[in-house]
Design a protein around this motif. Structure first.
Motif, PDB file in Angstrom:
ATOM      1  N   ALA A 106       6.504  11.381   6.898  1.00  0.00           N
ATOM      2  CA  ALA A 106       6.370  11.487   5.441  1.00  0.00           C
ATOM      3  C   ALA A 106       6.923  10.237   4.764  1.00  0.00           C
ATOM      4  O   ALA A 106       6.356   9.731   3.797  1.00  0.00           O
ATOM      5  N   ALA A 107       8.028   9.716   5.286  1.00  0.00           N
ATOM      6  CA  ALA A 107       8.609   8.491   4.728  1.00  0.00           C
ATOM      7  C   ALA A 107       7.644   7.324   4.856  1.00  0.00           C
ATOM      8  O   ALA A 107       7.533   6.482   3.957  1.00  0.00           O
ATOM      9  N   ALA A 108       6.924   7.254   5.980  1.00  0.00           N
ATOM     10  CA  ALA A 108       5.943   6.181   6.173  1.00  0.00           C
ATOM     11  C   ALA A 108       4.800   6.298   5.172  1.00  0.00           C
ATOM     12  O   ALA A 108       4.319   5.297   4.643  1.00  0.00           O
ATOM     13  N   ARG A 109       4.346   7.523   4.919  1.00  0.00           N
ATOM     14  CA  ARG A 109       3.272   7.709   3.941  1.00  0.00           C
ATOM     15  C   ARG A 109       3.720   7.303   2.546  1.00  0.00           C
ATOM     16  O   ARG A 109       2.961   6.723   1.775  1.00  0.00           O
ATOM     17  N   GLU A 110       4.960   7.631   2.209  1.00  0.00           N
ATOM     18  CA  GLU A 110       5.457   7.365   0.857  1.00  0.00           C
ATOM     19  C   GLU A 110       5.825   5.903   0.644  1.00  0.00           C
ATOM     20  O   GLU A 110       5.805   5.417  -0.483  1.00  0.00           O
ATOM     21  N   ARG A 174      -2.803   4.533   7.883  1.00  0.00           N
ATOM     22  CA  ARG A 174      -4.201   4.286   7.510  1.00  0.00           C
ATOM     23  C   ARG A 174      -4.907   5.552   7.039  1.00  0.00           C
ATOM     24  O   ARG A 174      -6.072   5.498   6.655  1.00  0.00           O
ATOM     25  N   GLY A 175      -4.232   6.690   7.114  1.00  0.00           N
ATOM     26  CA  GLY A 175      -4.853   7.944   6.718  1.00  0.00           C
ATOM     27  C   GLY A 175      -5.931   8.397   7.672  1.00  0.00           C
ATOM     28  O   GLY A 175      -6.888   9.068   7.276  1.00  0.00           O
ATOM     29  N   ALA A 176      -5.769   8.070   8.952  1.00  0.00           N
ATOM     30  CA  ALA A 176      -6.824   8.328   9.920  1.00  0.00           C
ATOM     31  C   ALA A 176      -6.813   9.744  10.480  1.00  0.00           C
ATOM     32  O   ALA A 176      -7.809  10.188  11.046  1.00  0.00           O
ATOM     33  N   TYR A 177      -5.698  10.467  10.332  1.00  0.00           N
ATOM     34  CA  TYR A 177      -5.566  11.724  11.046  1.00  0.00           C
ATOM     35  C   TYR A 177      -5.770  12.967  10.187  1.00  0.00           C
ATOM     36  O   TYR A 177      -5.956  14.055  10.705  1.00  0.00           O
ATOM     37  N   GLY A 178      -5.668  12.857   8.896  1.00  0.00           N
ATOM     38  CA  GLY A 178      -5.785  14.031   8.050  1.00  0.00           C
ATOM     39  C   GLY A 178      -4.454  14.414   7.429  1.00  0.00           C
ATOM     40  O   GLY A 178      -3.400  13.886   7.798  1.00  0.00           O
ATOM     41  N   PRO A 179      -4.477  15.357   6.478  1.00  0.00           N
ATOM     42  CA  PRO A 179      -3.284  15.673   5.700  1.00  0.00           C
ATOM     43  C   PRO A 179      -2.173  16.371   6.476  1.00  0.00           C
ATOM     44  O   PRO A 179      -1.026  16.370   6.045  1.00  0.00           O
ATOM     45  N   ASP A 180      -2.487  16.984   7.622  1.00  0.00           N
ATOM     46  CA  ASP A 180      -1.455  17.688   8.380  1.00  0.00           C
ATOM     47  C   ASP A 180      -1.032  16.912   9.624  1.00  0.00           C
ATOM     48  O   ASP A 180      -0.571  17.482  10.605  1.00  0.00           O
TER      49      ASP A 180
END
Length: 216
Positions: A106-110, A174-180
């Motif tokens: 989550a920290a990486a996404r943010e 990169r958002g390659a895997y999906g939201p979960d």
């Protein structure tokens, strides 16, 4: 009437200026390391990004490696404090492991710069030791002692989980895997720790405890 010499900056003002300049250098290096990599980033690049003279860099750091060490310490230390706060009230050792892995993703996404910094530094070993470290090994041994986990070699299991964590960072960024993606990763880690698949799936999808305001 003789002119009065201008007053010298107060010690407190000098201290603040030095702290601000040092912070600018670290921020500049953090961004450059994350976006173009450590090897391609020069001290001149860092000074230019921070908008200070090249010679000014050496008033704060002797080498690029010193900057790198400080950034790594900051990046991992801040996240450690936050995830420990998230785990504080959780009794289930398997859930604590899931929280640690999900928190870091989550920290990486943010903060993409933070995430790419860890990827580009290739710090899977350091990540495991500095962020998960003794607490992670303590949780793993607790799970083994209570029968919650199963592992032929705890050290190998812990290192493998750290490597798996860093391995999914690029796809998450990169958002390659999906939201979960964080839940899927945590489920895989728990299964590698010997948690039955159905239990691992449920634990990995429990709501993440919030980060206390005085920590974040």
């Amino acid at each position: 009437m003789p002119r009065t010499a201008p007053a010298s900056p107060s010690p407190d003002r000098n201290t603040r200026r030095k702290a601000e300049t040092r912070a600018r250098l670290l921020s500049a290096a953090r961004h450059l390391f994350a976006t173009q990599g450590v090897e391609l980033t020069t001290i001149r690049d860092i000074a230019g990004e921070a908008d200070i003279a090249l010679g000014g860099f050496y008033n704060y750091f002797r080498t690029k490696d010193e900057v790198l060490a400080e950034l790594l310490k900051q990046a991992l230390g801040d996240q450690l404090a936050q995830l420990v706060a998230r785990q504080a009230a959780v009794e289930d050792v398997a859930e604590r492991v899931a929280i640690a892995h999900r928190h870091l993703l989550a920290a990486a996404r943010e903060d993409a710069d933070w995430g790419w910094l860890l990827v580009r530094l290739e710090v899977s070993h350091d990540l495991t030791n500095a962020v998960l470290g003794e607490r992670a090994m303590r949780d793993l041994r607790e799970g083994l002692r209570t029968g919650r986990f199963a592992s032929a070699n705890p050290l190998v299991t812990l290192q493998a989980s750290g490597g798996a964590l860093l391995g999914v960072f690029p796809g998450v960024l990169r958002g390659a895997y999906g939201p979960d993606d964080d839940c899927v990763h945590a489920e895989g880690v728990l299964r590698s720790f010997g948690v039955p698949p159905q239990d691992a799936a449920e634990i990995a999808r429990r709501p993440l405890p919030p980060i206390p305001e005085d920590i974040s």
